[in-house]
Design an enzyme around this catalytic site. Sequence first.
Site, short mmCIF file in Angstrom:
data_model
loop_
_atom_site.label_atom_id
_atom_site.label_comp_id
_atom_site.label_asym_id
_atom_site.label_seq_id
_atom_site.Cartn_x
_atom_site.Cartn_y
_atom_site.Cartn_z
N GLU A 133 0.88 -1.32 0.09
CA GLU A 133 -0.04 0.00 -0.12
C GLU A 133 0.74 1.17 -0.11
O GLU A 133 1.95 1.34 0.65
CB GLU A 133 -0.95 -0.23 1.08
CG GLU A 133 -1.68 1.17 1.68
CD GLU A 133 -2.77 1.49 0.78
OE1 GLU A 133 -2.60 1.94 -0.33
OE2 GLU A 133 -3.78 1.63 1.37
N ASP A 137 -2.98 6.35 6.33
CA ASP A 137 -3.28 7.65 7.02
C ASP A 137 -3.87 7.28 8.43
O ASP A 137 -3.29 7.21 9.56
CB ASP A 137 -4.06 8.50 6.35
CG ASP A 137 -4.36 9.78 6.77
OD1 ASP A 137 -3.88 10.13 7.79
OD2 ASP A 137 -5.20 10.52 5.93
N GLY A 139 -5.31 4.75 9.18
CA GLY A 139 -5.32 3.47 9.32
C GLY A 139 -6.58 2.54 9.06
O GLY A 139 -6.52 1.36 9.09
N LYS A 140 -7.63 3.24 8.81
CA LYS A 140 -9.01 2.61 8.73
C LYS A 140 -8.95 1.71 7.62
O LYS A 140 -9.48 0.62 7.52
CB LYS A 140 -9.94 4.00 8.32
CG LYS A 140 -10.47 4.40 9.89
CD LYS A 140 -11.58 5.44 9.43
CE LYS A 140 -11.46 6.57 10.10
NZ LYS A 140 -12.43 7.93 9.78
N THR A 141 -8.46 2.34 6.52
CA THR A 141 -8.63 1.37 5.13
C THR A 141 -7.76 0.11 5.44
O THR A 141 -8.20 -1.04 4.98
CB THR A 141 -7.62 2.21 4.15
OG1 THR A 141 -8.41 3.67 3.75
CG2 THR A 141 -7.72 1.41 2.67
N PHE A 186 -1.22 16.23 2.98
CA PHE A 186 -1.72 15.64 1.96
C PHE A 186 -0.86 15.70 0.91
O PHE A 186 0.03 16.73 0.47
CB PHE A 186 -3.17 16.39 1.48
CG PHE A 186 -3.58 15.48 0.40
CD1 PHE A 186 -4.40 14.27 0.89
CD2 PHE A 186 -3.55 15.54 -0.85
CE1 PHE A 186 -5.25 13.36 0.07
CE2 PHE A 186 -4.23 14.79 -1.86
CZ PHE A 186 -5.07 13.90 -1.39
N VAL A 187 -0.39 14.50 0.45
CA VAL A 187 0.69 14.43 -0.63
C VAL A 187 0.35 13.89 -1.71
O VAL A 187 -0.65 13.01 -1.81
CB VAL A 187 2.07 13.69 -0.16
CG1 VAL A 187 2.85 14.43 1.20
CG2 VAL A 187 1.56 12.34 0.53
N ASP A 193 -2.66 10.01 -5.92
CA ASP A 193 -3.47 11.36 -6.73
C ASP A 193 -4.21 12.27 -5.98
O ASP A 193 -4.33 12.02 -4.67
CB ASP A 193 -4.56 10.52 -7.60
CG ASP A 193 -5.84 9.84 -6.67
OD1 ASP A 193 -5.55 9.22 -5.62
OD2 ASP A 193 -6.96 10.36 -7.02
P1 5GP Z 1 -6.78 5.72 5.78
O1 5GP Z 1 -7.72 4.82 5.82
O2 5GP Z 1 -5.40 5.21 6.33
O3 5GP Z 1 -7.06 7.12 6.51
O4 5GP Z 1 -6.53 6.34 4.42
C1 5GP Z 1 -5.78 5.55 3.46
C2 5GP Z 1 -6.09 5.96 2.28
O5 5GP Z 1 -6.30 7.50 1.89
C3 5GP Z 1 -4.79 5.71 1.08
O6 5GP Z 1 -4.93 4.25 0.85
C4 5GP Z 1 -5.04 6.62 0.20
O7 5GP Z 1 -5.70 6.04 -0.81
C5 5GP Z 1 -5.68 7.91 0.84
N1 5GP Z 1 -4.62 8.83 1.36
C6 5GP Z 1 -4.48 9.17 2.75
N2 5GP Z 1 -3.62 10.06 2.99
C7 5GP Z 1 -3.14 10.67 1.62
C8 5GP Z 1 -2.41 11.72 1.10
O8 5GP Z 1 -1.85 12.36 1.51
N3 5GP Z 1 -2.63 11.69 -0.25
C9 5GP Z 1 -3.08 10.85 -1.12
N4 5GP Z 1 -2.97 11.06 -2.48
N5 5GP Z 1 -3.95 9.94 -0.87
C10 5GP Z 1 -3.94 9.76 0.75
#
Ligand code: 5GP
Length: 217
Positions: A133, A137, A139-141, A186-187, A193
Amino acid sequence: EAKCGGIVIKDEWPGYHLDLFTFPEHYSGDLECVYLPHGIIMDRTERLARDIMDDLGDHDIVVLCVLKGGYQFCADLVEYIKALSRNSNKSLLMRVDFIRLKSYLNDKSTEDLHIVGAEDLSVLNGKNVLIVEAIVDTGKTMKALLKHVETFKPKMVKVAGLLVKRVENAVGRSPDYVGFEIPNRFVVGYALDYNEYFRDLNHICVISESGKMKYKI
Ligand code: 5GP
């Protein structure tokens, strides 16, 4: 097998001035800085490949690439593991599979995780799985994905994450292999993307306010 949280990028890190590197002309004005240049991403990925080889060498693994953002990191990581497999006495038989997830709109994480496309992950049954991956972020995903993957009864599951954000209230376990620990910004770039743009940028960059406006939906 000391666990390493990756290269730590401090909150104060301003990134590099855009003029110091090359990037596509169509994104001029849309970026604030080069946060992680392509070269260091590659160098760190090369080392992660070696760590993975040290831990899992002489096993068979199924690499599960998390699309879309993970395609570049996964491709480069697999490439480095392939190089180690042909140039050392250890080898890692890899199968590569894909899963597509969607959870972001603009730069905000949305509550629900969507697994896009018909997902028959029964190939994972009894296998050593390496989830690849690009970014973790909240970690939920990853938590939801791990839960989903576990239902297919793999033998072992490891996670490689190129970027892990330092966030409060992170959920789930952190990846076994981490490229960089970064501040909560946010990167984009290196396949990450903003509303489908910036995947065609090789460095990881911070998007500017005008860039956010331009590609907002
Ligand atoms: P989480 O569930 O950990 O909050 O988010 C994970 C998902 O959010 C990542 O798989 C990605 O798709 C998206 N994401 C989180 N932070 C960023 C970021 O800084 N830039 C981009 N392009 N996507 C992000």
